[in-house]
Design a protein around this motif. Structure first.
Motif, PDB file in Angstrom:
ATOM      1  N   VAL A 213       0.837  -1.207   0.000  1.00 54.32           N
ATOM      2  CA  VAL A 213       0.000   0.000   0.000  1.00 54.32           C
ATOM      3  C   VAL A 213       0.864   1.246   0.000  1.00 54.32           C
ATOM      4  O   VAL A 213       0.609   2.216  -0.736  1.00 54.32           O
ATOM      5  CB  VAL A 213      -0.962  -0.016   1.208  1.00 54.32           C
ATOM      6  N   CYS A 214       1.889   1.260   0.805  1.00 55.79           N
ATOM      7  CA  CYS A 214       2.775   2.431   0.860  1.00 55.79           C
ATOM      8  C   CYS A 214       3.488   2.652  -0.488  1.00 55.79           C
ATOM      9  O   CYS A 214       3.654   3.791  -0.940  1.00 55.79           O
ATOM     10  CB  CYS A 214       3.801   2.249   1.972  1.00 55.79           C
ATOM     11  N   GLU A 219       4.012   5.737  -5.684  1.00 56.84           N
ATOM     12  CA  GLU A 219       3.994   5.815  -7.139  1.00 56.84           C
ATOM     13  C   GLU A 219       2.975   6.828  -7.635  1.00 56.84           C
ATOM     14  O   GLU A 219       3.219   7.573  -8.586  1.00 56.84           O
ATOM     15  CB  GLU A 219       3.681   4.424  -7.718  1.00 56.84           C
ATOM     16  N   LYS A 220       1.837   6.874  -6.984  1.00 53.50           N
ATOM     17  CA  LYS A 220       0.800   7.820  -7.383  1.00 53.50           C
ATOM     18  C   LYS A 220       1.254   9.248  -7.150  1.00 53.50           C
ATOM     19  O   LYS A 220       1.049  10.140  -7.989  1.00 53.50           O
ATOM     20  CB  LYS A 220      -0.487   7.538  -6.612  1.00 53.50           C
ATOM     21  N   GLU A 221       1.886   9.501  -6.018  1.00 56.22           N
ATOM     22  CA  GLU A 221       2.396  10.839  -5.741  1.00 56.22           C
ATOM     23  C   GLU A 221       3.489  11.221  -6.724  1.00 56.22           C
ATOM     24  O   GLU A 221       3.587  12.372  -7.147  1.00 56.22           O
ATOM     25  CB  GLU A 221       2.940  10.892  -4.301  1.00 56.22           C
ATOM     26  N   LYS A 222       4.289  10.248  -7.154  1.00 58.89           N
ATOM     27  CA  LYS A 222       5.348  10.532  -8.113  1.00 58.89           C
ATOM     28  C   LYS A 222       4.781  10.903  -9.473  1.00 58.89           C
ATOM     29  O   LYS A 222       5.269  11.824 -10.137  1.00 58.89           O
ATOM     30  CB  LYS A 222       6.246   9.292  -8.235  1.00 58.89           C
TER      31      LYS A 222
END
Length: 261
Positions: A213-214, A219-222
């Motif tokens: 999950v982390c 990856e989404k924030e990147k």
């Protein structure tokens, strides 16, 4: 040289008859003095008795006046009368017991308990005083003490139906309710603690699921940080959303006016 003889005792030349008369008069004077002392003691005792009788009579009048005032709900005036009566007869337990009743009617429970205790101290054999003390204690929420006072009252006068059916019965009912409420509170507190412990999950922050999950969040924030957008409004009013890449930033020409980002 002059010779000296024995000195004669005083009164040696006084005749025997004169001496006897003097002794008789002295005895009469002594008896008269003793009679005067006895009369004075008797007179003082009588005056004291008369004073006590007057105090008792006046106290009874004040007590009756206070009782009439209390029956007419003039409680404050009744208390004044009874306080005056107590100045004359401070050992009258009935006055303290009546004061306690009136103070309870005025919802002054602490003075009511004190007055009832004074009545019990002056007359421990008064079932009225013990009953009033129990009622005052019940008004303070001292249920256990009230039950004891009612029991003492019944011990003195076992055939009193009022204390048995009303006062003691009501006090015991309140005691049972108090115990039930206390038990429910303890159970609710224990249940609340148990629920609080169960509601907090025991997470394993090093498990594979948490790590995955982390990683997904990272990856989404990147991806979001790699692509930036801006809103451009032209002079003609056309709205256009432009994506800006980090390696090739899109810079609008002079004919475009950036209104929002």
């Amino acid at each position: 040289m002059a010779s000296f003889g024995w000195k004669r005792k005083i009164g040696e030349k006084v005749s025997k008859a004169t001496s006897q008369q003097f002794e008789a008069e002295a005895a009469d004077d002594k008896d008269l003095g003793e009679d005067d002392d006895a009369n004075w003691v008797l007179a003082a005792k009588r005056r004291k008795e008369v004073l006590l009788e007057d105090c008792v009579r006046k106290s009874k009048e004040l007590k009756d006046e206070g009782a009439n005032l209390a029956e007419n709900r003039r409680y404050r005036e009744a208390l004044v009368k009874w306080d005056e009566a107590l100045q004359l007869t401070p050992e009258d337990a009935t006055l303290y017991e009546m004061k306690s009743q009136v103070l309870m009617s005025l919802h002054e429970m602490f003075p009511a308990v004190h007055a009832a205790e004074m009545a019990v101290q002056r007359n421990p054999r008064s079932w009225d005083a013990w009953q009033t003390l129990g009622r005052a204690q019940l008004g303070l929420g001292e249920i256990a003490l009230a039950i004891r006072s009612f029991q003492v009252s019944l011990h003195i006068f076992p055939m009193n139906p009022e204390v048995w059916k009303e006062d003691l019965s009501w006090a015991r009912k309140l005691q049972e309710q108090q115990k039930a409420t206390k038990t429910e509170s303890v159970q609710a507190l224990a249940k609340g603690k148990e629920f609080a412990q169960e509601s907090i999950p025991d997470y394993d922050f090093e498990s594979d699921e948490i790590v995955a999950v982390c990683a997904a969040i990272a990856e989404k924030e990147k991806a979001l940080s790699a692509a930036k957008t801006m809103v451009i409004v032209s002079a003609s009013g056309t709205v256009e959303t432009v994506t800006e890449q980090d390696n090739c930033p899109a810079t609008p020409d002079e004919t475009l006016f950036i209104r929002a980002r």
